[in-house]
Design a protein around this motif. Structure first.
Motif: not given
Lengths: 669, 318
Positions: A63-67, A130-143
């Motif tokens: 998908l064309p989101f993110g970096l 990919d690492a970016f979406s992983f970490l973004l989703s991880w942080e979103f889940m934590s928040l």
């Protein structure tokens, strides 16, 4: 196709989060949001399980989101599909429970928007490639889960719990960020497919393992990074606690498996030693803490720590076998660990739902102010009994099957060649057996003090049964616990694609075994048949009851309790939770908690009462976290002086910084 | 045909263990009395006690729940199923593959779980003390039992009791240190789990000295009869376990004729009598331990089991 459906479910959940902001004012808004969330989660679960069963090739999406140079890559394979099925099953059950439980929420606007967002975040973590979406989703889940923990922020305990949770979650994400940075290598390839192809030096791989143990381990609840868990999980509303304990910890387990067993390549044997030691210590320490707790939700949170330890022991064994090329046994150990993850999600959610039911009925979380609830809340007591029996690993329920598989994996471990592993695995097996026995004692204590006996407070005396939605959710989970105990072979066969992906081997086909038994290695070696054990127990119990009632007598007479001839009407004379765990506190606690008992007896002639004090210390908090807290406070105090300087000092600072940078620039050339 | 003989043997085993359990208890009580220079009750007295209890009316506390009423049957069922799966006079029973040694240990754990809950149901301090001490003993006895199972399973290459007994009967065993350690561990666990001296006194009704008796203090009538029978079955189970693993000679193998089965039954009765005699001697010659000494006692069993397993891990590939 499957990945598009899963992504659209996640997108729907995000949309429901926005709907939740508006819906909490409406009369049926809460019920609407939870019902829709339940439907979406159920659909996502069915989609994931269908993908797993059909063994279709992995499907991906960009998908064309993110970096901008990366995009957002999403992919579903056997491992993600299993965990997607697990978390959406938990989400469905929690949403069903919340349709009834959510009516009692005083501030729905603090819970309703974040609940679907939390579920969406977890789904997106599992789908990320990919690492970016992983970490973004991880942080979103934590928040999102942090917002849910802070939903009752007026209580000081909850505010502190939220703060510690935020600090630990950020620390964990930093560790994962560093791990992904190392995995990406010199080329900076952040796609999972690229990371898989890379070859790392042994030292780099070892460092990644340690970072992932810190990052994912802190979210899962491994000792010594577990301290946030018993603070944060109880602070959230009960359906969210169930999700955090039963489901979010499994997302952390997924992260560990994905990075260490999939992205890192061939394992090294000393990784297994580290994981086994941490897992075993976590299991024993978690359950010992649970035995000292009076708050039912904190008790359940510590029990989650114990079960995560058991899962990591299974994963450690799988790593040990993989590192030595014994892929069939690696599949056995991995199946045991994954099955335990699923079983724990089922019975821990059930237990948290029951705790929530008791909380709404009595307003109490302290089990020493409950008692006799089996008479006031019969259905809740019944399902809590099933949950307690399941978590204590009693046949024929599901907890026993996964522990049995892990024990079978320990029994094939003499084939491991390394001496370190040979000496470690028996000790780990003993600690696992110890943890299982302590867990049974813990739940006899929790169930016995809370539900049996006589009521210890007005609230317990006047409790009423909970609503029908909560009961339906609890009964469905209890039925699933029972079914997974009776036909575990089905689940083991469903897990075959996952182990095939990670260890290149699978357990032998279970559905061909006689009478639905499971045979992990070979027929002559070991087998277990949950269905037959259940049938035998039922037949024996009913035949004996029938024979006695027919041939002897059915007479019953109610009378006051015998109590050796000295019955006491005061319910304060019955055993409390602290009294129940006193022998265990003396045997184990003196070493683990520096437990001590102090009795202050009045001198002869004095009329004041004696005072009994039992002290336990959380050794990890006192030795690790409290000093770090002081150091940070000290350093912050020192640095605080830079906030109150005069204009002249600030100008000096700017001038010095300029000179320093010019020097650096000059010497760099 | 083979199915019918298999079914007959399995049923015969189930009935045999049920019939012999009170006899073993009666024998132990008689021998203990004789050693204390008393005449003692008749050896068949436990049967008469059970029949007497079964015909009596149950006196139930006013706040007893359905769990209290159902627990005796659940405890009995779990113990009986576990006892039926231990080879007594023949190996290769029809359903022996449905539960291995670990499952048998867990079934006994289920029985203990429900017994401890029943102790807490009425809400008296006696039930609480019984359940609390039983829980502490179990946290040490169960791991010790599992380590013993590991030791035996590593030697025999299987956790199935029939395979283990067949292995012990074969010539491949030899004298091994690990087996000796496992035997001592199993004896210690058997004494602790069956509430015998030095861990608990089965003959007392003083609260300072009882664990099992404290949990069943509120039971009466047929419920008490079922629980007592379950306790007697548990003792028989441990005796059969020690016999089939460590003294397996005389066990009829899988395809057996009537003669070998008869020899199996005769040797089994002899082993039970020997076990009863030795247990009675042991109980009479030693005093009951303080509760917190039992933790050390069981800790020894755990350490011995761990040492046995460790030795086998280390020597396996040498």
């Amino acid at each position: 196709m499957a990945v598009m459906f899963a992504l659209s479910c996640a997108g729907l959940l995000l949309g429901l989060a926005l709907l939740g902001i508006a819906a909490c004012r409406a009369a049926m808004g809460t019920a609407l949001v939870y019902t829709t969330t339940m439907a979406v989660c159920a659909a996502a679960c069915v989609n994931a399980v269908a993908f797993l069963l059909s063994s279709s090739p992995d499907s991906g999406l960009v998908l064309p989101f993110g970096l901008p140079w990366l995009g957002a890559h999403f992919r579903i394979d056997a491992l993600s599909a299993f965990f997607l099925g697990l978390i959406n099953l938990g989400g469905t059950a929690a949403s069903l429970y919340a349709i009834g439980y959510g009516r009692h929420e005083e501030t729905p606007q603090r819970v309703l928007p974040f609940y679907p967002a939390f579920l969406a975040g977890m789904n997106l973590v599992l789908l990320s490639a990919d690492a970016f979406s992983f970490l973004l989703s991880w942080e979103f889940m934590s928040l999102a889960s942090w917002a849910l923990v802070m939903s009752h922020h007026r209580e000081a305990d909850n505010a502190r719990a939220g703060f510690i949770y935020l600090v630990m979650a950020s620390f964990g994400t930093m560790a994962l960020l560093l791990a992904f940075g190392l995995l990406a290598g010199a080329g900076g390839d952040y796609l999972f497919t690229g990371m898989r192809e890379q070859h790392h030096a042994d030292l780099v791989s070892g460092l990644v393992l340690v970072l992932v143990l810190i990052g994912a381990g802190s979210k899962a609840g491994l000792v010594p990074l577990h301290v946030w868990l018993p603070l944060a999980h109880p602070a959230a509303p009960s359906h969210v606690s169930a999700l955090m304990s039963g489901v979010m910890t499994k997302v952390a387990v997924y992260a560990f498996i994905r990075i260490v067993m999939d992205l890192l390549g061939t394992a090294q044997w000393w990784w297994a030693m580290l994981v086994l030691v941490i897992g075993a210590i976590t299991a024993v320490l978690g359950v010992l803490h649970a035995l000292m707790e009076r708050d039912i939700k904190r008790l359940l949170a510590y029990s989650t720590v114990e079960n995560v330890g058991i899962i990591f022991v299974g994963l450690g064994l799988a790593l040990a076998f993989s590192a030595n090329g014994l892929s069939a046994f690696a599949a056995l150990a991995l199946t045991g660990a994954l099955l335990h993850a699923l079983n724990h999600a089922l019975f821990k959610s059930l237990l948290f739902f029951g705790a929530g039911a008791v909380l709404t009925a009595t307003g109490e979380r302290d089990i020493e102010r409950m008692g006799g609830l089996i008479h006031r809340m019969p259905q809740t007591s019944f399902v809590m009994l099933v949950g307690s029996a399941a978590i204590s690993a009693l046949p024929p329920l599901n907890g026993f099957v996964s522990e049995w598989l892990i024990f079978q994996a320990v029994l094939v471990s003499p084939q491991l060649p390394q001496w370190g592993l040979k000496l470690l695995v028996p000790a780990v097996g003993a600690m696992l057996a110890l943890a299982a026995a302590l867990a049974a004692a813990c739940f006899v204590r929790a169930y016995g003090v809370a539900f049996l006996g006589r009521p210890r407070s007005e609230a317990a005396r006047d409790a009423v049964e909970t609503d029908r939605w909560s009961l339906v959710a609890m009964f469905s989970l209890a039925a699933l616990c029972f079914a997974s105990g009776i036909v575990p072979g089905l689940l083991i066969d469903v897990l075959a694609p996952v182990t095939k992906l990670l260890t290149m081997a699978r357990m032998p086909l279970q559905s061909s075994d006689t009478w639905l038994s499971i045979v992990p290695i070979s027929e002559g070696r070991s087998s277990y048949n949950g269905l037959l054990v259940f049938v035998f127990i039922t037949l024996s119990a009913s035949s004996v009851a029938w024979a006695i009632h027919k041939l002897a007598t059915r007479a019953v007479r109610r009378a006051p309790a015998w109590d050796c001839g000295f019955p006491d009407p005061s319910p304060a004379t019955q055993y409390t939770a602290s009294s129940f765990s006193q022998p265990i506190r003396r045997v184990f606690g003196s070493v683990v908690f520096r437990a001590s008992e102090h009795v202050d007896m009045p001198a002869p002639g004095q009329t004041r009462p004696a005072v009994f004090e039992a002290r336990i210390h959380d050794v990890i908090w006192e030795t690790l976290y409290a000093p770090i807290g002081w150091i940070v406070e000290f350093v912050a105090g020192v640095l605080d002086r830079t906030q109150h300087l005069t204009i002249r000092r600030y100008l000096n600072l700017v001038f010095i910084a300029l000179i320093f940078l010019l020097l650096v620039l000059a010497t760099w050339r | 045909m083979a199915l019918i003989t298999g079914l007959a043997t399995q049923t015969a085993e189930m009935v045999l263990v049920l019939a012999l359990a009170p006899l073993l208890t009666g024998l132990i009580r008689k021998v203990k009395a004789r050693l204390l220079m008393r005449r003692g009750p008749p050896v068949l007295q436990p049967y008469k006690d059970l029949l007497r209890l079964v015909r009596k009316e149950v006196v139930l506390a006013e706040n007893a729940s359905w769990l209290f009423r159902a627990a005796p049957y659940l405890i009995f069922a779990a113990t009986w199923v576990a006892a039926s799966l231990v080879p007594t006079f023949a190996t290769g029973l029809l359903f022996s593959w449905s539960a291995d040694l670990i499952a048998i240990t867990a079934l006994l754990g289920s029985a203990r779980f429900f017994l401890a809950l029943a102790g807490m149901d009425i809400g008296t301090s006696f039930g609480g003390i019984g359940s609390s001490r039983e829980a502490m003993f179990a946290t040490l006895a169960e791991p010790a039992m599992i380590m013993m199972v590991f030791t035996v399973a590593l030697l025999a290459g299987s956790t199935q009791l029939s395979t283990v007994s067949n292995f012990m009967l074969s010539a491949d065993v030899g004298l091994r240190v690990s087996l000796g350690l496992a035997l001592i561990a199993l004896i210690i666990v058997a004494v602790a789990e069956n509430a015998r001296i030095p861990v608990d006194n089965p003959a007392t009704h003083l609260e300072l000295t009882m664990v099992h008796e404290a949990m069943v203090l509120e039971y009466s009538g047929r419920h008490l009869a079922v629980i007592e029978l379950a306790a007697q079955l548990k003792l028989l189970l441990y005796a059969s376990l020690i016999a089939c693993i460590f003294v397996p000679w005389g066990l009829a193998r899988n395809e057996a004729s009537l003669a070998t089965l008869a020899i199996g039954v005769a040797t089994y009765l002899a082993k039970l009598a020997a076990f009863g005699l030795l247990l009675a001697f042991f109980e009479t010659s030693i005093a009951k331990m303080r509760v917190f000494r039992v933790a050390d006692f069981l800790g020894i069993a755990l350490m011995l089991g761990l040492l046995g397993t460790l030795l086998l891990f280390v020597t396996r590939s040498l």
